[in-house]
Design a protein around this motif. Structure first.
Motif, PDB file in Angstrom:
ATOM      1  N   LYS A   1       1.099   5.617  -1.779  1.00  0.00           N
ATOM      2  CA  LYS A   1       0.357   6.762  -2.303  1.00  0.00           C
ATOM      3  C   LYS A   1       0.600   6.899  -3.808  1.00  0.00           C
ATOM      4  CE  LYS A   1      -1.078   8.326   1.753  1.00  0.00           C
ATOM      5  NZ  LYS A   1      -2.514   8.360   2.121  1.00  0.00           N
TER       6      LYS A   1
ATOM      7  N   GLN B   1       0.845  -1.197   0.000  1.00  0.00           N
ATOM      8  CA  GLN B   1       0.000   0.000   0.000  1.00  0.00           C
ATOM      9  C   GLN B   1       0.875   1.240   0.000  1.00  0.00           C
ATOM     10  OE1 GLN B   1      -3.674   0.021   2.209  1.00  0.00           O
ATOM     11  NE2 GLN B   1      -3.335   2.118   2.903  1.00  0.00           N
TER      12      GLN B   1
ATOM     13  N   ASP C   1      -4.510   6.313  -1.679  1.00  0.00           N
ATOM     14  CA  ASP C   1      -3.871   5.043  -1.336  1.00  0.00           C
ATOM     15  C   ASP C   1      -4.118   4.063  -2.474  1.00  0.00           C
ATOM     16  OD1 ASP C   1      -2.884   5.772   1.186  1.00  0.00           O
ATOM     17  OD2 ASP C   1      -4.816   5.349   2.126  1.00  0.00           O
TER      18      ASP C   1
END
Length: 361
Positions: A6, A4, A21
């Motif tokens: 950005k 995970q 995300d």
């Protein structure tokens, strides 16, 4: 397992981009996970945001990138963890009709990662040009990861991944500029200035920069333009002919993607000269030329796809020339920004204030 991170997302046509995300899978067979260090803000990303490429929203933007290999999938041998790479949006397949004819720079079935990156809720993302690099990690096919000398800065090296390579290749590969040639470059943004730099590298003796912005013409001088023409103040074709003994140039490179500037390039070349279109037109644009002039002038009218480059050949070569002090890639970097600044970078691009804004991660 998924990672995970950005990423900069274009969620719908014309809407401002957002930082969201996203989930990036670990690499499968033939895939590479790249930790992005820098990614340039290219006009193609803006085309994606505006829906001018296709409507497969949401897009994960960014494609002009350099970084380090985080991990590799089964069967990957061309790069290893820790290698410094530029990400290419063309990775020749080796099997299509163009590759089999020995023209891999035209590959018609370029390779991309098979697994999809997604939003946190599992919605699939369309990565810009099969890359999607406005993010901390991106997943690509191993053939897209081209190892280069780690002495180069990521901000400068990443620009070879698209716009700068397109301009350099338009001159060197498509246009075949060589020693003693005269060249006109119409449109002096990042791609046009790269075409000027490529023409200088190739040994052109006269390099004429044409634009409507005096600031851009000053920038063009720094990349090797020997003469400049502001086409709002003088007829570009007449000025180019005057600077070449009345003949026109050997190679005219159109880096705008507009019928009016393409016509200028066509009439500004010498007999048997070459016109190279590297500017990207919109789908509705059309050109109309006198057929007798097309026949009578001879030469060639060419389109340059990604500078007709072969990434594994050209990326390391141009990085080496940069490190030797013969190609100033740092000069293309107008500013460095964060992920959250991409939307404003688009506006600066539209206002002609920058050659390249580069996201640093």
């Amino acid at each position: 397992m998924s990672n995970q991170v950005k990423g900069v997302i274009a969620g719908s046509r014309g809407a401002p981009v957002t930082v969201e995300d996203i989930l990036v899978p670990d690499p499968g067979p033939g895939e590479v996970l790249v930790r992005v260090q820098a990614c340039g803000v290219c006009h193609t990303d803006l085309h994606y945001r505006e829906g001018a490429i296709n409507d497969e929203f949401p897009f994960l933007l960014g494609h002009e990138a350099a970084g380090t290999v985080e991990s590799v999938g089964d069967g990957v041998t061309n790069v290893a963890r820790g290698d410094f790479v530029i990400i290419a949006w063309r990775a020749p397949c080796g099997n299509c009709r163009s590759c089999l004819r020995g023209r891999p720079w035209y590959c018609f079935d370029s390779m991309n990662a098979k697994q999809q990156m997604t939003l946190a809720d599992g919605s699939p993302l369309s990565p810009a040009l099969g890359i999607g690099a406005f993010t901390e990690l991106t997943l690509v096919h191993s053939g897209q990861a081209v190892k280069i000398d780690p002495a180069a800065s990521a901000a400068a090296a990443g620009l070879i991944g698209c716009g700068v390579m397109a301009g350099l290749g338009a001159a060197v590969n498509t246009g075949g500029v060589t020693r003693g040639d005269s060249v006109a470059v119409i449109g002096c943004g990042g791609v046009g200035d790269a075409a000027i730099a490529g023409s200088r590298l190739a040994g052109a003796h006269t390099i004429i920069a044409v634009d409507i912005d005096d600031r851009k013409l000053e920038w063009a001088k720094g990349f090797g333009a020997t003469h400049t023409v502001n086409s709002t103040q003088t007829d570009a074709v007449e000025a180019i002919r005057e600077l070449t003994g009345g003949n026109g140039v050997d190679v005219a490179i159109e880096a705008v993607g507009n019928p009016a500037t393409y016509e200028q390039a066509f009439f500004a070349r010498d007999l048997a000269g070459t016109v190279v279109l590297v500017g990207v037109p919109s789908p509705d644009m059309k050109i109309e030329l006198p057929m007798l002039e097309v026949f009578g002038r001879g030469g060639a009218l060419k389109s340059s796809w990604y500078g007709d480059c072969l990434p594994t050949r050209d990326f390391p070569m141009f990085i080496d020339l940069h490190l030797q002090g013969r190609l100033d890639l740092e000069a293309f970097v107008s500013e460095t920004i964060a992920l959250g600044d991409v939307e404003e970078a688009f506006h600066k691009m539209e206002r002609g204030e920058v050659l390249r804004s580069v996201v640093i991660l």
